[in-house]
Design a protein around this motif. Structure first.
Motif, PDB file in Angstrom:
ATOM      1  N   LYS A   1      17.932  -5.688 -19.556  1.00 52.10           N
ATOM      2  CA  LYS A   1      16.479  -5.546 -19.377  1.00 52.10           C
ATOM      3  C   LYS A   1      16.098  -4.069 -19.190  1.00 52.10           C
ATOM      4  O   LYS A   1      15.078  -3.608 -19.702  1.00 52.10           O
ATOM      5  N   GLN A   2      16.943  -3.342 -18.452  1.00 50.30           N
ATOM      6  CA  GLN A   2      16.695  -1.909 -18.256  1.00 50.30           C
ATOM      7  C   GLN A   2      16.819  -1.152 -19.577  1.00 50.30           C
ATOM      8  O   GLN A   2      16.041  -0.232 -19.859  1.00 50.30           O
ATOM      9  N   LEU A   3      17.802  -1.527 -20.391  1.00 50.82           N
ATOM     10  CA  LEU A   3      17.986  -0.882 -21.697  1.00 50.82           C
ATOM     11  C   LEU A   3      16.762  -1.103 -22.581  1.00 50.82           C
ATOM     12  O   LEU A   3      16.289  -0.180 -23.249  1.00 50.82           O
ATOM     13  N   GLN A   4      16.259  -2.326 -22.580  1.00 48.05           N
ATOM     14  CA  GLN A   4      15.082  -2.635 -23.392  1.00 48.05           C
ATOM     15  C   GLN A   4      13.851  -1.888 -22.867  1.00 48.05           C
ATOM     16  O   GLN A   4      12.986  -1.479 -23.645  1.00 48.05           O
ATOM     17  N   ARG A   5      13.791  -1.714 -21.549  1.00 49.61           N
ATOM     18  CA  ARG A   5      12.651  -0.981 -20.960  1.00 49.61           C
ATOM     19  C   ARG A   5      12.678   0.487 -21.366  1.00 49.61           C
ATOM     20  O   ARG A   5      11.647   1.077 -21.701  1.00 49.61           O
ATOM     21  N   LEU A   6      13.869   1.094 -21.333  1.00 55.64           N
ATOM     22  CA  LEU A   6      13.980   2.529 -21.596  1.00 55.64           C
ATOM     23  C   LEU A   6      13.854   2.856 -23.075  1.00 55.64           C
ATOM     24  O   LEU A   6      13.155   3.790 -23.455  1.00 55.64           O
ATOM     25  N   ASP A   7      14.569   2.100 -23.923  1.00 53.82           N
ATOM     26  CA  ASP A   7      14.527   2.396 -25.361  1.00 53.82           C
ATOM     27  C   ASP A   7      15.037   1.179 -26.132  1.00 53.82           C
ATOM     28  O   ASP A   7      16.233   1.055 -26.419  1.00 53.82           O
ATOM     29  N   ALA A   8      14.119   0.295 -26.502  1.00 54.25           N
ATOM     30  CA  ALA A   8      14.502  -0.939 -27.191  1.00 54.25           C
ATOM     31  C   ALA A   8      14.978  -0.672 -28.615  1.00 54.25           C
ATOM     32  O   ALA A   8      15.702  -1.482 -29.198  1.00 54.25           O
ATOM     33  N   GLU A   9      14.589   0.487 -29.191  1.00 51.59           N
ATOM     34  CA  GLU A   9      14.948   0.790 -30.576  1.00 51.59           C
ATOM     35  C   GLU A   9      16.274   1.540 -30.684  1.00 51.59           C
ATOM     36  O   GLU A   9      16.721   1.829 -31.791  1.00 51.59           O
ATOM     37  N   ASN A  10      16.890   1.853 -29.575  1.00 49.03           N
ATOM     38  CA  ASN A  10      18.173   2.554 -29.615  1.00 49.03           C
ATOM     39  C   ASN A  10      19.258   1.646 -30.195  1.00 49.03           C
ATOM     40  O   ASN A  10      19.306   0.452 -29.872  1.00 49.03           O
ATOM     41  N   PRO A  11      20.132   2.168 -31.051  1.00 49.20           N
ATOM     42  CA  PRO A  11      21.184   1.325 -31.637  1.00 49.20           C
ATOM     43  C   PRO A  11      22.057   0.636 -30.593  1.00 49.20           C
ATOM     44  O   PRO A  11      22.433  -0.529 -30.753  1.00 49.20           O
ATOM     45  N   ASP A  12      22.363   1.340 -29.511  1.00 44.85           N
ATOM     46  CA  ASP A  12      23.200   0.744 -28.458  1.00 44.85           C
ATOM     47  C   ASP A  12      22.463  -0.382 -27.740  1.00 44.85           C
ATOM     48  O   ASP A  12      23.075  -1.389 -27.371  1.00 44.85           O
ATOM     49  N   SER A  13      21.165  -0.222 -27.540  1.00 45.39           N
ATOM     50  CA  SER A  13      20.375  -1.280 -26.902  1.00 45.39           C
ATOM     51  C   SER A  13      20.377  -2.539 -27.773  1.00 45.39           C
ATOM     52  O   SER A  13      20.528  -3.661 -27.272  1.00 45.39           O
ATOM     53  N   HIS A  14      20.212  -2.331 -29.077  1.00 44.76           N
ATOM     54  CA  HIS A  14      20.229  -3.461 -30.021  1.00 44.76           C
ATOM     55  C   HIS A  14      21.597  -4.147 -30.008  1.00 44.76           C
ATOM     56  O   HIS A  14      21.689  -5.378 -29.968  1.00 44.76           O
ATOM     57  N   ARG A  15      22.642  -3.332 -30.017  1.00 38.45           N
ATOM     58  CA  ARG A  15      24.003  -3.877 -30.022  1.00 38.45           C
ATOM     59  C   ARG A  15      24.259  -4.725 -28.775  1.00 38.45           C
ATOM     60  O   ARG A  15      24.799  -5.836 -28.860  1.00 38.45           O
ATOM     61  N   CYS A  16      23.834  -4.215 -27.624  1.00 42.36           N
ATOM     62  CA  CYS A  16      24.037  -4.943 -26.361  1.00 42.36           C
ATOM     63  C   CYS A  16      23.235  -6.245 -26.331  1.00 42.36           C
ATOM     64  O   CYS A  16      23.722  -7.277 -25.840  1.00 42.36           O
ATOM     65  N   LEU A  17      21.995  -6.199 -26.855  1.00 46.37           N
ATOM     66  CA  LEU A  17      21.136  -7.381 -26.857  1.00 46.37           C
ATOM     67  C   LEU A  17      21.790  -8.539 -27.628  1.00 46.37           C
ATOM     68  O   LEU A  17      21.904  -9.668 -27.116  1.00 46.37           O
TER      69      LEU A  17
ATOM     70  N   ALA B   1      25.081   0.079 -36.255  1.00 47.07           N
ATOM     71  CA  ALA B   1      24.924  -0.952 -35.214  1.00 47.07           C
ATOM     72  C   ALA B   1      24.657  -2.318 -35.847  1.00 47.07           C
ATOM     73  O   ALA B   1      25.223  -3.340 -35.416  1.00 47.07           O
ATOM     74  N   VAL B   2      23.818  -2.353 -36.884  1.00 42.44           N
ATOM     75  CA  VAL B   2      23.521  -3.615 -37.571  1.00 42.44           C
ATOM     76  C   VAL B   2      24.787  -4.174 -38.224  1.00 42.44           C
ATOM     77  O   VAL B   2      25.076  -5.377 -38.130  1.00 42.44           O
ATOM     78  N   ALA B   3      25.556  -3.289 -38.880  1.00 39.71           N
ATOM     79  CA  ALA B   3      26.794  -3.721 -39.540  1.00 39.71           C
ATOM     80  C   ALA B   3      27.783  -4.300 -38.528  1.00 39.71           C
ATOM     81  O   ALA B   3      28.426  -5.335 -38.768  1.00 39.71           O
TER      82      ALA B   3
END
Length: 894
Positions: free
Chosen positions: A695-711, A771-773
């Motif tokens: 939730k903190q990652l999504q708050r700070l930067d939801a478009e970051n590749p690492d945030s997407h990967r973790c989600l 990250a998508v791959a």
């Protein structure tokens, strides 16, 4: 209380106390032994003897004697006080506070114990207790200035600034009209400024200004007085008076940027985001032109307009600013102008301007439009600036051509070599960068800064032993690595730790990262002495500022880097634990006899070498560490120099959690903090804590590749878990299902669909495609080929630029290195990794990692196979077309 001593022994006891205070420990010990011959069970004497032994580094005996003394005389405040002092010396402040409180139960009005207790309460931020203790001290000794000030400060720290003001006013009421005398004017003036700052903090701005005007004649620091006054005027919106006062301050110091900013605020011409209308720009230009005529020698009045001027006016102002500095030969000119490169279009204007100056100097020997000839060095400094300019823009070929031309022009300027070293580092050739930095160092062996730059380059090239030998040239007596630790040389330890991580030596890396953490613990302890010093010297504003700095100390970037490095090491250790001795023996038994023999010989030699090094270190510390009294003061040799014991930790994630808590408390606005929290908690199977990090990652930067990967990883992991069996598991699943709608990227979509949408939004970004791959492969392992193809088809587009020379592609070297590792670590596809390496070698020709055609290791690799670390370091390397050996430089001393 114990039995009182006879007069003779009572005088001896006073001598013990006096000897302790004057640090004459042997004398105090002798007096204590004389008393104990007659009264062997006298508790206070036993305690004082223990305290004296503690100061002589005989801690086990000291604790034994103090505890024995306390056992013999439990009702003695001296014994409890001494026990507290013993704990305080070992930084166990909580236990020390308990001992002091026990002492105060016996003697509640003891000034010394109360003072010591107040210092510990300030250190531990026990603010309520601090207020109570300070009030008690004031009640006992109201004629002592320090007690009044201490009580006021305690109220201020306890968020009661208005009460602090009342106490300071009551203190002033006790003073004579002609106070202060000449020898106390500075201290009294500081107290008055502190009182005004308290009024300002309470929001009583008018009262603060009136107090300042009323007591101004008593304040010695006139500059601070005017700065406080102008700050109050601006906050009260009395801008005309503020403008006049800022102009007075500028006449005193026309190079203070804060004064110019304040003047702009008073004139209504300041913008926090540096966005100005054309009218504002014209007004600002007029203002700074008038100021420039008034303060012709000020550099700030010429530099500040470059931040807001545009187009032709910017070009003319930059031209006027740059020319004298190039003529003078100011090496820091590019550093001064580098913030302008973030302003759209200004980098292009500067490039055209500098190229015009270069051409004019080469053709006519002077600047355009001037008949005077420039000194020969002007061309060299122009080329020096252009090299840094192209380095900043990522055009390394042109940057190297410019710096080489400058070096041919004047080959004796050290700055040219350090600049070329930096360019090669940015290009990815860490080995050649280290060689050039070492060449610069050898040109001036007495320059500590150049030596430090050289050490940094060597560590980036993973040449750690050579870097250490170079670093200790500037340590005390050229001693070994311990001196760097004693000097709290954190940049060295961080760079060294990063190098060991790249080389896979996690033990040594942890050793360095944890050393940085220890420095911060030492810095926290260092504030202790200032609790009494600042009250005595009345530096109250600085004291409060220091305490607030200490409260946010662990938010500093060096601590953050060390904590992140340590956590990553512990995660790697958890993922791939080190082998135990039994496992190693089992593997050894499987080897042929000849290989066993060779391996055992190797181990014996390594052990013998380590033993010899330890003996040499012992001899050095024994010989070098002798005091005037003949007492050896050598430091104990580090029992774990390679961090092997750190690798034997039973629960690496538990150790990682200690540093993670500090990061979460002090660096909660950094994405990396929550990425690490997610990784650690996923491995611990702490699903809700991982969700919190997500939730903190999504708050700070939801478009970051690492945030997407973790989600996607998180919800894929949750979906693949077995059905909940216990009530606790059902509750956790219920919480996750309730929280899922809060993630906007998953609204009405499956994980695969969310991944596809993310790709569409960021299809031109390499790291987002990677990250998508990775998630395609995670969600659907049978689509590995499709995932790899997605990365390989990433476009490396040209970045739009109006520069007159060259063009830059969008990919960054560190991103390409990360993708290359992904091919091996995630996809386990060496062919794809090899294809990627070949492709990146064309984009980054200077990179030793990708073995580009122009890197320093390329020529050597054709003739012989070298073992490369992550940064591609080797023992020898080409420099300006020839191979340089560094062995001859290793034993250089100053």
């Amino acid at each position: 209380m114990g039995v009182p001593l006879p007069p003779k022994e009572a005088n001896l006891f006073k001598l013990i106390v006096k000897s302790y205070e004057t640090k004459q420990y042997k004398k105090g010990l002798k007096a204590a032994d004389a008393i104990l011959k007659k009264f062997p069970n006298h508790g206070e004497t036993l305690s004082m003897k223990g305290l004296t032994l503690n100061c002589m580094d005989r801690k086990p005996e000291a604790y034994e004697l103090v505890r024995l003394g306390l056992k013999n005389d439990l009702k003695s405040h001296v014994c409890w006080h001494v026990y507290g002092l013993l704990y305080r010396s070992d930084r166990d402040y909580r236990e020390a506070i308990k001992c002091y409180r026990n002492a105060l139960r016996i003697d509640p009005d003891n000034i010394e114990i109360l003072r010591d207790l107040s210092l510990l309460q300030a250190q531990m931020r026990d603010l309520t207790g601090f207020v109570e203790t300070r009030q008690q001290l004031l009640t006992l000794k109201p004629n002592h200035r320090m007690n009044w000030i201490g009580f006021a400060v305690s109220q201020h720290l306890n968020s009661n600034a208005s009460k602090a003001v009342d106490i300071l006013e009551a203190y002033e009421g006790t003073l004579e009209d002609d106070y202060p005398p000449d020898n106390e004017r500075c201290e009294h003036g500081e107290m008055l400024l502190y009182k005004i700052s308290l009024l300002e903090e309470c929001g009583l701005l008018e009262e603060a200004l009136q107090e300042l005007h009323k007591k101004e004649f008593k304040i010695v620091d006139k500059v601070s007085c005017k700065e406080v006054e102008v700050s109050l005027l601006v906050k009260l919106n009395r801008l005309e008076e503020g403008e006049k006062l800022y102009r007075v301050l500028l006449s005193m110091n026309p190079d203070n940027y804060r004064y110019y900013e304040g003047l702009q605020k008073c004139l209504g011409l300041h913008s926090e985001i540096a966005q100005y209308s054309s009218d504002d720009i014209d007004k600002l230009d007029t203002l700074y032109q008038s100021l420039a005529q008034q303060y012709t020698w000020s550099s700030a009045v010429k530099r500040i307009p470059l931040d807001f001027l545009k187009d032709v006016k910017f070009r003319d102002a930059a031209d006027n600013y740059i020319r004298p500095l190039l003529t003078k030969g100011v090496p820091s000119l590019f550093s001064d102008l580098s913030p302008l490169y973030d302003h759209p279009g200004k980098a292009d204007i500067l490039e055209k301007l500098l190229l015009g100056l270069e051409e004019s100097i080469k053709t006519s020997g002077g600047y355009p439009g001037r008949s005077e000839k420039e000194p020969p060095s002007t061309l060299m400094w122009t080329l020096f600036y252009l090299a840094q300019h192209y380095d900043r823009r990522g055009l390394y070929d042109i940057a190297l051509a410019k710096i080489d031309e400058a070096m041919q022009h004047t080959p004796t300027v050290i700055d040219l070599y350090t600049a070329k070293s930096k360019i090669l580092k940015h290009g990815g050739d860490f080995t050649a960068a280290a060689a050039l930095a070492d060449e610069a160092r050898c040109m001036d062996l007495a320059d500590r800064y150049v030596n430090s730059q050289c050490v940094k380059r060597m560590l980036q090239a993973d040449q750690v032993p050579l870097a250490e030998k170079t670093a200790v040239l500037f340590t005390k007596d050229g001693e070994q690595h311990n001196n760097l630790h004693d000097m709290q040389c954190m940049w060295y330890e961080l760079a060294s730790g990063d190098s060991y991580v790249r080389q896979g030596e996690l033990g040594r890396a942890l050793k360095n990262f944890l050393a940085v953490e220890k420095h911060y613990a030492d810095i926290t302890e260092d504030q202790f002495d200032f609790h009494s010093y600042c009250l005595r010297k009345m530096t109250l504003r600085s004291y409060i500022e220091m305490l607030r700095f200490q409260d946010r100390l662990h938010a500093h970037s060096y601590f953050r880097k060390a904590a992140v490095g340590a956590i990553r090491c512990y995660i790697k250790l958890y993922d791939a634990p080190t082998k135990s001795s039994n496992e190693e023996d089992d593997e050894l038994s499987k080897l042929p006899a000849s290989q066993k023999k060779k391996l055992r010989q190797k181990q014996r030699k390594a052990e013998a070498r380590a033993k010899k090094e330890a003996e040499v270190k012992n001899e050095v510390t024994s010989v070098g560490g002798v005091s005037k009294a003949g007492k050896k003061q050598g430091k104990p040799v580090d029992p774990d120099p390679y961090g092997e014991k750190l690798l034997q930790t039973e629960d690496p994630l538990l150790e990682a959690g200690k540093y993670l808590k500090l990061l979460q408390k002090h660096s909660s606005d950094y994405l990396e903090t929550h990425l690490l929290s997610f990784e650690v908690n996923m491995r611990k199977q702490k699903i809700l804590l991982a969700l919190q990090a997500l939730k903190q990652l999504q708050r700070l930067d939801a478009e970051n590749p690492d945030s997407h990967r973790c989600l996607l990883r998180f919800f894929h992991k949750v979906a693949s878990r077995p059905a909940p069996a216990t009530d606790g598991e059902k509750l956790i699943l219920g919480v996750i299902e309730a929280e899922r709608p809060t993630f906007s990227k998953l609204h009405g979509k499956s994980l695969v669909e969310a991944n596809t949408v993310f790709l569409e939004q960021h299809k031109d970004s390499l790291m987002h495609r990677a990250a998508v791959a990775e998630m395609i492969y995670c969600l659907e392992p049978n689509k590995k080929g499709e995932a790899i193809k997605l990365i390989e088809e990433s476009p490396n587009n040209l970045v739009s630029s109006n520069g007159s020379l060259g063009s830059v592609r969008g990919w960054k070297l560190k991103d390409c290195v990360a993708v290359h590792k992904t091919f091996g670590a995630v996809f386990n596809d060496n062919d794809a990794a090899s294809r990627w390496k070949t492709r990146c070698a064309e984009y980054f020709p200077y990179s030793t990692y990708f073995e580009g055609r122009q890197c320093s290791t390329h020529a050597i690799n054709k003739d012989s196979k070298q073992v490369h670390t992550e940064n591609g370091s080797i023992e020898s390397f080409p420099l300006n077309g020839k191979v340089e050996k560094l062995d001859a430089l290793k034993n250089l001393t100053i």
